[in-house]
Structures are given as structure tokens and as C-alpha cells.
Design a protein around this motif. Structure first.
Motif, PDB file in Angstrom:
ATOM      1  N   ILE A 117       9.268   9.216  -1.172  1.00  0.00           N
ATOM      2  CA  ILE A 117      10.637   9.060  -1.645  1.00  0.00           C
ATOM      3  C   ILE A 117      11.516  10.207  -1.134  1.00  0.00           C
ATOM      4  CG2 ILE A 117      12.106   8.919  -3.698  1.00  0.00           C
ATOM      5  CD1 ILE A 117       9.644   7.710  -5.153  1.00  0.00           C
ATOM      6  N   THR A 118      12.654   9.824  -0.584  1.00  0.00           N
ATOM      7  CA  THR A 118      13.652  10.791  -0.148  1.00  0.00           C
ATOM      8  C   THR A 118      14.389  11.318  -1.373  1.00  0.00           C
ATOM      9  OG1 THR A 118      14.010   9.685   1.952  1.00  0.00           O
ATOM     10  CG2 THR A 118      15.789  11.069   1.166  1.00  0.00           C
ATOM     11  N   THR A 119      14.337  12.625  -1.551  1.00  0.00           N
ATOM     12  CA  THR A 119      15.043  13.254  -2.656  1.00  0.00           C
ATOM     13  C   THR A 119      15.093  14.757  -2.434  1.00  0.00           C
ATOM     14  OG1 THR A 119      15.136  13.573  -5.067  1.00  0.00           O
ATOM     15  CG2 THR A 119      12.943  13.441  -4.065  1.00  0.00           C
ATOM     16  N   HIS A 120      16.065  15.405  -3.050  1.00  0.00           N
ATOM     17  CA  HIS A 120      16.120  16.862  -3.033  1.00  0.00           C
ATOM     18  C   HIS A 120      15.283  17.443  -4.173  1.00  0.00           C
ATOM     19  CE1 HIS A 120      19.179  15.780  -5.976  1.00  0.00           C
ATOM     20  NE2 HIS A 120      18.974  16.973  -6.518  1.00  0.00           N
ATOM     21  N   MET A 121      14.836  16.590  -5.096  1.00  0.00           N
ATOM     22  CA  MET A 121      14.049  17.045  -6.237  1.00  0.00           C
ATOM     23  C   MET A 121      12.582  17.247  -5.851  1.00  0.00           C
ATOM     24  SD  MET A 121      15.309  14.813  -9.511  1.00  0.00           S
ATOM     25  CE  MET A 121      15.918  13.288  -8.832  1.00  0.00           C
ATOM     26  N   SER A 122      11.893  18.041  -6.651  1.00  0.00           N
ATOM     27  CA  SER A 122      10.448  18.147  -6.476  1.00  0.00           C
ATOM     28  C   SER A 122       9.819  16.848  -6.992  1.00  0.00           C
ATOM     29  CB  SER A 122       9.892  19.330  -7.273  1.00  0.00           C
ATOM     30  OG  SER A 122       9.934  19.050  -8.664  1.00  0.00           O
ATOM     31  N   THR A 123       8.573  16.624  -6.651  1.00  0.00           N
ATOM     32  CA  THR A 123       7.888  15.418  -7.121  1.00  0.00           C
ATOM     33  C   THR A 123       7.855  15.391  -8.650  1.00  0.00           C
ATOM     34  OG1 THR A 123       6.577  15.328  -5.105  1.00  0.00           O
ATOM     35  CG2 THR A 123       5.742  14.102  -6.992  1.00  0.00           C
ATOM     36  N   ASP A 124       7.552  16.520  -9.272  1.00  0.00           N
ATOM     37  CA  ASP A 124       7.495  16.566 -10.735  1.00  0.00           C
ATOM     38  C   ASP A 124       8.856  16.250 -11.362  1.00  0.00           C
ATOM     39  OD1 ASP A 124       4.801  17.184 -10.679  1.00  0.00           O
ATOM     40  OD2 ASP A 124       5.125  19.351 -10.895  1.00  0.00           O
ATOM     41  N   GLU A 125       9.926  16.799 -10.798  1.00  0.00           N
ATOM     42  CA  GLU A 125      11.267  16.519 -11.322  1.00  0.00           C
ATOM     43  C   GLU A 125      11.611  15.037 -11.177  1.00  0.00           C
ATOM     44  OE1 GLU A 125      13.636  20.692 -10.390  1.00  0.00           O
ATOM     45  OE2 GLU A 125      13.383  19.232  -8.776  1.00  0.00           O
ATOM     46  N   LEU A 126      11.266  14.465 -10.028  1.00  0.00           N
ATOM     47  CA  LEU A 126      11.562  13.046  -9.790  1.00  0.00           C
ATOM     48  C   LEU A 126      10.813  12.163 -10.773  1.00  0.00           C
ATOM     49  CD1 LEU A 126      12.900  10.820  -8.041  1.00  0.00           C
ATOM     50  CD2 LEU A 126      10.821  10.860  -6.658  1.00  0.00           C
ATOM     51  N   VAL A 127       9.523  12.405 -10.934  1.00  0.00           N
ATOM     52  CA  VAL A 127       8.711  11.589 -11.845  1.00  0.00           C
ATOM     53  C   VAL A 127       9.219  11.743 -13.284  1.00  0.00           C
ATOM     54  CG1 VAL A 127       6.396  11.263 -12.804  1.00  0.00           C
ATOM     55  CG2 VAL A 127       6.697  11.550 -10.327  1.00  0.00           C
ATOM     56  N   ALA A 128       9.602  12.945 -13.672  1.00  0.00           N
ATOM     57  CA  ALA A 128      10.142  13.159 -15.020  1.00  0.00           C
ATOM     58  C   ALA A 128      11.451  12.393 -15.224  1.00  0.00           C
ATOM     59  CB  ALA A 128      10.366  14.650 -15.278  1.00  0.00           C
ATOM     60  N   SER A 129      12.229  12.228 -14.165  1.00  0.00           N
ATOM     61  CA  SER A 129      13.515  11.534 -14.275  1.00  0.00           C
ATOM     62  C   SER A 129      13.387  10.016 -14.171  1.00  0.00           C
ATOM     63  CB  SER A 129      14.486  12.036 -13.205  1.00  0.00           C
ATOM     64  OG  SER A 129      14.132  11.549 -11.926  1.00  0.00           O
ATOM     65  N   GLN A 130      12.255   9.525 -13.692  1.00  0.00           N
ATOM     66  CA  GLN A 130      12.042   8.075 -13.570  1.00  0.00           C
ATOM     67  C   GLN A 130      10.640   7.747 -14.096  1.00  0.00           C
ATOM     68  OE1 GLN A 130      12.075   5.008 -13.979  1.00  0.00           O
ATOM     69  NE2 GLN A 130      13.717   4.610 -12.537  1.00  0.00           N
ATOM     70  N   PRO A 131      10.536   7.379 -15.370  1.00  0.00           N
ATOM     71  CA  PRO A 131       9.237   7.132 -16.004  1.00  0.00           C
ATOM     72  C   PRO A 131       8.374   6.065 -15.312  1.00  0.00           C
ATOM     73  CG  PRO A 131      10.972   7.258 -17.659  1.00  0.00           C
ATOM     74  CD  PRO A 131      11.642   7.270 -16.318  1.00  0.00           C
ATOM     75  N   ASP A 145       0.843  -1.188   0.000  1.00  0.00           N
ATOM     76  CA  ASP A 145       0.000   0.000   0.000  1.00  0.00           C
ATOM     77  C   ASP A 145       0.882   1.243   0.000  1.00  0.00           C
ATOM     78  OD1 ASP A 145      -2.760  -1.212   0.443  1.00  0.00           O
ATOM     79  OD2 ASP A 145      -1.569  -2.129   2.040  1.00  0.00           O
ATOM     80  N   PHE A 146       2.047   1.132   0.660  1.00  0.00           N
ATOM     81  CA  PHE A 146       3.016   2.218   0.727  1.00  0.00           C
ATOM     82  C   PHE A 146       4.389   1.670   0.395  1.00  0.00           C
ATOM     83  CE2 PHE A 146      -0.372   3.880   3.333  1.00  0.00           C
ATOM     84  CZ  PHE A 146      -0.358   5.243   3.062  1.00  0.00           C
ATOM     85  N   VAL A 147       5.169   2.466  -0.323  1.00  0.00           N
ATOM     86  CA  VAL A 147       6.568   2.157  -0.583  1.00  0.00           C
ATOM     87  C   VAL A 147       7.369   3.357  -0.102  1.00  0.00           C
ATOM     88  CG1 VAL A 147       8.331   1.762  -2.349  1.00  0.00           C
ATOM     89  CG2 VAL A 147       6.078   0.670  -2.560  1.00  0.00           C
ATOM     90  N   PHE A 148       8.320   3.100   0.801  1.00  0.00           N
ATOM     91  CA  PHE A 148       9.227   4.135   1.300  1.00  0.00           C
ATOM     92  C   PHE A 148      10.578   3.925   0.635  1.00  0.00           C
ATOM     93  CE2 PHE A 148       7.133   3.706   5.794  1.00  0.00           C
ATOM     94  CZ  PHE A 148       5.949   4.235   5.317  1.00  0.00           C
ATOM     95  N   VAL A 149      11.123   4.954   0.032  1.00  0.00           N
ATOM     96  CA  VAL A 149      12.464   4.873  -0.553  1.00  0.00           C
ATOM     97  C   VAL A 149      13.318   5.873   0.210  1.00  0.00           C
ATOM     98  CG1 VAL A 149      13.859   5.041  -2.636  1.00  0.00           C
ATOM     99  CG2 VAL A 149      11.466   4.285  -2.789  1.00  0.00           C
ATOM    100  N   ILE A 150      14.218   5.357   1.066  1.00  0.00           N
ATOM    101  CA  ILE A 150      14.998   6.279   1.895  1.00  0.00           C
ATOM    102  C   ILE A 150      16.402   6.529   1.350  1.00  0.00           C
ATOM    103  CG2 ILE A 150      13.606   5.873   3.939  1.00  0.00           C
ATOM    104  CD1 ILE A 150      15.809   4.313   5.172  1.00  0.00           C
ATOM    105  N   ASP A 151      16.760   5.859   0.256  1.00  0.00           N
ATOM    106  CA  ASP A 151      17.982   6.196  -0.466  1.00  0.00           C
ATOM    107  C   ASP A 151      17.568   6.591  -1.878  1.00  0.00           C
ATOM    108  OD1 ASP A 151      20.251   5.780  -2.350  1.00  0.00           O
ATOM    109  OD2 ASP A 151      21.295   5.337  -0.479  1.00  0.00           O
ATOM    110  N   PRO A 152      17.724   7.857  -2.248  1.00  0.00           N
ATOM    111  CA  PRO A 152      17.205   8.326  -3.539  1.00  0.00           C
ATOM    112  C   PRO A 152      17.764   7.604  -4.757  1.00  0.00           C
ATOM    113  CG  PRO A 152      18.532  10.037  -2.478  1.00  0.00           C
ATOM    114  CD  PRO A 152      18.396   8.919  -1.492  1.00  0.00           C
ATOM    115  N   ALA A 153      18.989   7.103  -4.695  1.00  0.00           N
ATOM    116  CA  ALA A 153      19.577   6.411  -5.846  1.00  0.00           C
ATOM    117  C   ALA A 153      18.835   5.124  -6.184  1.00  0.00           C
ATOM    118  CB  ALA A 153      21.052   6.106  -5.582  1.00  0.00           C
ATOM    119  N   LEU A 154      18.168   4.544  -5.213  1.00  0.00           N
ATOM    120  CA  LEU A 154      17.471   3.275  -5.451  1.00  0.00           C
ATOM    121  C   LEU A 154      16.290   3.424  -6.406  1.00  0.00           C
ATOM    122  CD1 LEU A 154      17.658   1.703  -1.882  1.00  0.00           C
ATOM    123  CD2 LEU A 154      19.035   1.159  -3.897  1.00  0.00           C
ATOM    124  N   VAL A 155      15.792   4.632  -6.573  1.00  0.00           N
ATOM    125  CA  VAL A 155      14.717   4.881  -7.544  1.00  0.00           C
ATOM    126  C   VAL A 155      15.192   4.519  -8.953  1.00  0.00           C
ATOM    127  CG1 VAL A 155      13.357   6.726  -8.640  1.00  0.00           C
ATOM    128  CG2 VAL A 155      13.572   6.626  -6.157  1.00  0.00           C
TER     129      VAL A 155
END
Length: 185
Positions: A95-109, A68-78
Motif C-alpha cells: 500500500i502506498t502511504t506516508h504512514m508506517s504499516t502499524d499506523e495504517l493498520v491502526a487507521s483501517q481495522p 495473492d497480492f493487492v496493490f493500492v497505489i492511491d492511499p485514500a482508497l484504503v
């Protein structure tokens, strides 16, 4: 049954975080599991931890789940691990990241079309606790997104769990939990 999968590297506190969450949940009369799967079992290796929460006894002890939930605490694992494996349409990602949600989703399809929240748990941990152990900030973000427990109840419960640590470290963890709760987007 609520199922949570943590993606982390060994040494980042995912197992401790899963056990801490389980400890809090167990005080509310629910049944809970917390367990981990280590790859090479050395510090820095990719690993997963798991939680299950239910009102009834949990007889399933497999690591395989449709979380139901996925926690990613190391951003490289995405990018290096398929964090979406066995998900379902309503799975929520924090997801742990310095990026915005939109930037993250754009970088990982693979995250496109999924419910994704971001918060920089590593930065929060470094600035509050003094170490890059992002487990308690992740739990603060989870409390905000899930609404599972009131944040003050959760922090009080975590104080009890962390009571063996020096008061300064307990207070720092409370600050980390609150910041992630406030900053998750």
C-alpha cells in the motif's frame, strides 16, 4: 496461478503497470493476463487493474479473483474502497502511504491481521520521475516482497518496455523502482 489486483485512480498508471508487469513475465515463458475495470472511466475515478500469471494457459477471463497480492497505489482508497474484498488468509497487501504499516493498520481495522507492507510510491515518483505516477515504484516494491524476479533483471526488462520514452524518463523510472525496492517495509 498467481493473481494480483491493483486499486488505483484512473490516470495513476495502474493499467500501464499491470501491462508492464505482464510484458516482463511473458518474456520468461509464463502465461499472463493484464486487464482493467474502469468505473466512470474518467481521470481520477476509482478503478482496478488485474494480473494473472501461470505456467499453464489461462482460460479464466473474469475480473473476480481471490488475489495473492493487492496493490493500492492511491492511499485514500484504503478508506473508500474495500481493498480486502475476496482476499484469502495469505493475501499480501502493498500500500502506498506516508504512514508506517502499524499506523495504517491502526487507521483501517479491515487490514488488522493481514500481511501489509507500506511504501510511499507517490513521494518516490514525484522525487524521481517528477510526476505522481506511482506504478513503477509499486512494481519495485512488489519485486522485493515477492522475490518474483531479481531486481536487476526486472529493471533491465522495464528499460526495454519503456524504451520509447526519453532516456531521462527511463532512468528516472529505474531510480523509482530501486527506491521502492529499498524502502518498502
Amino acid at each position: 496461478m498467481l493473481e494480483i489486483r491493483w486499486h488505483s485512480r484512473a490516470g495513476q498508471g495502474a493499467v500501464t503497470g499491470a501491462k508492464g508487469l505482464a510484458d516482463v513475465v511473458s518474456t520468461t515463458g509464463k502465461h499472463v493476463q493484464a486487464f482493467a475495470f474502469y468505473g466512470s472511466a474518467k481521470r481520477g475515478a476509482a478503478m482496478t487493474a488485474y494480473n494473472r500469471v501461470d505456467d499453464h494457459e489461462i482460460l479464466n477471463h473474469e475480473k473476480y479473483m481471490n488475489p495473492d497480492f493487492v496493490f493500492v497505489i492511491d492511499p485514500a482508497l484504503v478508506y473508500t474502497t474495500d481493498v480486502t474484498i475476496n482476499d484469502k488468509p495469505e493475501t499480501v497487501y502493498i500500500i502506498t502511504t506516508h504512514m508506517s504499516t502499524d499506523e495504517l493498520v491502526a487507521s483501517q481495522p479491515k487490514l488488522d491481521g493481514k500481511k501489509v507492507y507500506t511504501v510511499d510510491c507517490i513521494k518516490i515518483a514525484q522525487e524521481t520521475i517528477g510526476r505522481a505516477i506511482p506504478n513503477t515504484p509499486m512494481l519495485g516494491a512488489f519485486m522485493k516482497i515477492s522475490g518474483m524476479y531479481d531486481i536487476e533483471f526486472f529493471k533491465d526488462s522495464m528499460k526495454r518496455i519503456l524504451a520509447k520514452l526519453p532516456p531521462k524518463i527511463v532512468d528516472a523510472n529505474m531510480d523509482a523502482i530501486q527506491r521502492a525496492y529499498d524502502e518498502v517495509k
